[in-house]
Design a protein around this motif. Structure first.
Motif, mmCIF file in Angstrom:
data_model
loop_
_atom_site.group_PDB
_atom_site.id
_atom_site.type_symbol
_atom_site.label_atom_id
_atom_site.label_comp_id
_atom_site.label_asym_id
_atom_site.label_seq_id
_atom_site.Cartn_x
_atom_site.Cartn_y
_atom_site.Cartn_z
ATOM 1 N N ASN A 139 0.798 -1.225 0.000
ATOM 2 C CA ASN A 139 0.000 0.000 0.000
ATOM 3 C C ASN A 139 0.829 1.273 0.000
ATOM 4 O O ASN A 139 0.311 2.350 0.284
ATOM 5 N N ALA A 140 2.132 1.188 -0.330
ATOM 6 C CA ALA A 140 2.965 2.389 -0.369
ATOM 7 C C ALA A 140 4.130 2.192 -1.325
ATOM 8 O O ALA A 140 4.601 1.082 -1.524
ATOM 9 N N CYS A 141 4.586 3.306 -1.909
ATOM 10 C CA CYS A 141 5.774 3.294 -2.761
ATOM 11 C C CYS A 141 6.663 4.462 -2.377
ATOM 12 O O CYS A 141 6.179 5.580 -2.170
ATOM 13 N N THR A 142 7.956 4.190 -2.292
ATOM 14 C CA THR A 142 8.938 5.251 -2.175
ATOM 15 C C THR A 142 9.544 5.413 -3.565
ATOM 16 O O THR A 142 10.048 4.453 -4.135
ATOM 17 N N VAL A 143 9.450 6.621 -4.086
ATOM 18 C CA VAL A 143 9.888 6.889 -5.454
ATOM 19 C C VAL A 143 11.022 7.892 -5.433
ATOM 20 O O VAL A 143 10.911 8.941 -4.803
ATOM 21 N N THR A 144 12.110 7.554 -6.108
ATOM 22 C CA THR A 144 13.208 8.493 -6.299
ATOM 23 C C THR A 144 13.115 9.000 -7.728
ATOM 24 O O THR A 144 13.331 8.251 -8.677
ATOM 25 N N PHE A 145 12.741 10.292 -7.863
ATOM 26 C CA PHE A 145 12.639 10.925 -9.172
ATOM 27 C C PHE A 145 13.992 11.526 -9.536
ATOM 28 O O PHE A 145 14.583 12.245 -8.729
ATOM 29 N N ARG A 190 16.163 14.285 -11.251
ATOM 30 C CA ARG A 190 15.917 15.672 -11.637
ATOM 31 C C ARG A 190 16.520 15.934 -13.009
ATOM 32 O O ARG A 190 17.478 15.294 -13.417
ATOM 33 N N GLY A 191 15.925 16.858 -13.744
ATOM 34 C CA GLY A 191 16.448 17.228 -15.049
ATOM 35 C C GLY A 191 15.971 16.351 -16.188
ATOM 36 O O GLY A 191 16.418 16.506 -17.317
ATOM 37 N N VAL A 192 15.066 15.418 -15.900
ATOM 38 C CA VAL A 192 14.489 14.572 -16.944
ATOM 39 C C VAL A 192 12.980 14.553 -16.762
ATOM 40 O O VAL A 192 12.457 15.019 -15.751
ATOM 41 N N ASP A 193 12.270 14.001 -17.728
ATOM 42 C CA ASP A 193 10.823 13.856 -17.640
ATOM 43 C C ASP A 193 10.536 12.620 -16.793
ATOM 44 O O ASP A 193 10.310 11.539 -17.321
ATOM 45 N N ALA A 194 10.574 12.768 -15.456
ATOM 46 C CA ALA A 194 10.457 11.635 -14.548
ATOM 47 C C ALA A 194 9.004 11.392 -14.169
ATOM 48 O O ALA A 194 8.295 12.317 -13.764
ATOM 49 N N ASN A 195 8.562 10.135 -14.324
ATOM 50 C CA ASN A 195 7.204 9.772 -13.939
ATOM 51 C C ASN A 195 7.171 8.299 -13.577
ATOM 52 O O ASN A 195 8.055 7.532 -13.952
ATOM 53 N N ALA A 196 6.145 7.932 -12.821
ATOM 54 C CA ALA A 196 5.975 6.540 -12.416
ATOM 55 C C ALA A 196 4.495 6.247 -12.252
ATOM 56 O O ALA A 196 3.704 7.133 -11.939
ATOM 57 N N SER A 197 4.132 4.996 -12.462
ATOM 58 C CA SER A 197 2.777 4.540 -12.186
ATOM 59 C C SER A 197 2.804 3.907 -10.801
ATOM 60 O O SER A 197 3.507 2.929 -10.575
ATOM 61 N N ILE A 198 2.033 4.505 -9.877
ATOM 62 C CA ILE A 198 2.093 4.102 -8.472
ATOM 63 C C ILE A 198 0.685 3.922 -7.940
ATOM 64 O O ILE A 198 -0.133 4.837 -8.020
ATOM 65 N N LEU A 199 0.426 2.762 -7.377
ATOM 66 C CA LEU A 199 -0.861 2.490 -6.737
ATOM 67 C C LEU A 199 -2.029 2.859 -7.642
ATOM 68 O O LEU A 199 -3.044 3.383 -7.200
ATOM 69 N N GLY A 200 -1.863 2.624 -8.942
ATOM 70 C CA GLY A 200 -2.938 2.836 -9.891
ATOM 71 C C GLY A 200 -3.041 4.238 -10.459
ATOM 72 O O GLY A 200 -3.954 4.521 -11.232
ATOM 73 N N VAL A 201 -2.140 5.158 -10.085
ATOM 74 C CA VAL A 201 -2.161 6.510 -10.641
ATOM 75 C C VAL A 201 -0.775 6.872 -11.167
ATOM 76 O O VAL A 201 0.228 6.299 -10.760
ATOM 77 N N LYS A 202 -0.734 7.848 -12.068
ATOM 78 C CA LYS A 202 0.536 8.325 -12.594
ATOM 79 C C LYS A 202 1.040 9.455 -11.707
ATOM 80 O O LYS A 202 0.288 10.368 -11.360
#
Length: 103
Positions: free
Chosen positions: A27-33, A35-47
């Motif tokens: 039920n949780a995600c730790t995301v390291t984005f 910097r300086g790029v188009d960073a995105n992730a799909s997490i818990l069903g949302v972008k």
């Protein structure tokens, strides 16, 4: 029949994306984005996308809704709890968890 029931649960908890490193639990995600790029992730069903950093404030787009969260602060958006853990020259670390109990 049981594996068919479990498959959607695994898909909901799945994490991944571009310019990011993710560490997810149920039920949780730790995301390291990065910097300086188009960073995105799909997490818990949302972008989740890193929009920008201004001083100690991080602007993210979660499921299409933009939110600004200070370092060591948190906000609720799209039913999720979004907490900024750290900001460095190279990356931004964010924890995104279910908006209910725990986290």
């Amino acid at each position: 029949m049981l594996p068919l029931v479990l498959l959607p649960l695994g898909a909901v908890a799945a994490c991944g994306g571009e310019g990011t490193t993710t560490d997810c639990s149920l039920n949780a995600c730790t995301v390291t984005f990065d910097r300086g790029v188009d960073a995105n992730a799909s997490i818990l069903g949302v972008k989740a996308e890193l929009v920008g950093v201004q001083g100690d404030n991080v602007t993210l787009r979660i499921g299409g809704q933009q939110v600004t969260v200070p370092v060591d602060g948190q906000q609720q958006v799209e039913g999720l709890n979004v907490a900024v853990q750290s900001v460095t020259q190279d990356n931004v670390v964010v924890k995104i968890s279910g908006g209910g109990e725990g986290g």
